[in-house]
Design a protein around this motif. Structure first.
Motif, PDB file in Angstrom:
ATOM      1  N   PRO A  71       3.034  -3.411   4.757  1.00  0.00           N
ATOM      2  CA  PRO A  71       2.883  -2.268   5.654  1.00  0.00           C
ATOM      3  C   PRO A  71       3.413  -0.942   5.100  1.00  0.00           C
ATOM      4  O   PRO A  71       2.968   0.107   5.521  1.00  0.00           O
ATOM      5  CB  PRO A  71       3.661  -2.671   6.904  1.00  0.00           C
ATOM      6  CG  PRO A  71       4.341  -3.930   6.615  1.00  0.00           C
ATOM      7  CD  PRO A  71       3.873  -4.453   5.316  1.00  0.00           C
ATOM      8  N   GLN A  74       1.507   2.808   2.031  1.00  0.00           N
ATOM      9  CA  GLN A  74       0.568   3.889   2.317  1.00  0.00           C
ATOM     10  C   GLN A  74       0.421   4.879   1.162  1.00  0.00           C
ATOM     11  O   GLN A  74      -0.626   5.481   1.001  1.00  0.00           O
ATOM     12  CB  GLN A  74       0.985   4.624   3.588  1.00  0.00           C
ATOM     13  CG  GLN A  74       1.017   3.740   4.819  1.00  0.00           C
ATOM     14  CD  GLN A  74      -0.333   3.112   5.122  1.00  0.00           C
ATOM     15  OE1 GLN A  74      -1.377   3.707   4.899  1.00  0.00           O
ATOM     16  NE2 GLN A  74      -0.315   1.886   5.606  1.00  0.00           N
ATOM     17  N   SER A  96      -2.602  -0.956   2.664  1.00  0.00           N
ATOM     18  CA  SER A  96      -1.516  -1.783   3.185  1.00  0.00           C
ATOM     19  C   SER A  96      -1.871  -3.266   3.183  1.00  0.00           C
ATOM     20  O   SER A  96      -1.026  -4.107   3.455  1.00  0.00           O
ATOM     21  CB  SER A  96      -1.146  -1.353   4.600  1.00  0.00           C
ATOM     22  OG  SER A  96      -2.263  -1.491   5.444  1.00  0.00           O
TER      23      SER A  96
END
Length: 150
Positions: A71, A74, A96
């Motif tokens: 996660p 980015q 991600s």
């Protein structure tokens, strides 16, 4: 029902109360320390996790789907490596999650890593198993083979 704390405290010794209070404080501190930011939440998931060859030592051939999730990726470059190789299998920028199908060809287990630069984010093992293990006792091995389906 009325509960009298003072009566209870009088019955317990001072050391017992002190021990219980200390334990409660430590338990609260342990929960408060659980907010570390160094924990990497990346996942690397191969499917299947095992390649099955017919005989021990034989090269196993299998298509493996490597799926990953990170996660915090980015703005970074994430690469998939086989541990014994210097070059990445594939790299992704500003994603991600990702998926790639690789051709697994080996007689031994292989470890794969998801890396951000030199930092290892996740690691996964693809193991090699075999149907016939090449037992030293040939009579036992022959009996086992005659009843084995796979």
């Amino acid at each position: 029902m009325y509960f009298n704390w003072t009566t209870l405290l009088k019955r317990l010794s001072g050391k017992m109360v002190w021990l219980a209070a200390t334990y409660m404080c430590l338990a609260v501190d342990a929960f408060a320390l659980d907010t570390s930011t160094d924990v990497v939440s990346a996942q690397l998931m191969p499917k299947p996790k095992r390649c099955i060859a017919l005989h021990r030592g034989q090269v196993c051939y299998q298509k493996i789907d490597m799926q990953w999730h990170y996660p915090d990726a980015q703005t970074t470059k994430i690469c998939l490596y086989e541990v014994s190789e210097a070059q990445p299998i594939e790299c992704w920028i500003k994603l991600s999650k990702g998926k790639i199908r690789i051709n697994f060809e080996s007689a031994h287990d292989k470890v794969y890593q998801l890396r951000e630069g030199q930092k290892v984010l996740a690691e996964s093992l693809v193991s090699v198993a075999w149907v016939y293990g090449g037992n030293q006792n040939k009579k036992i091995d022959k009996r086992r083979r005659s009843w084995r389906i796979f």
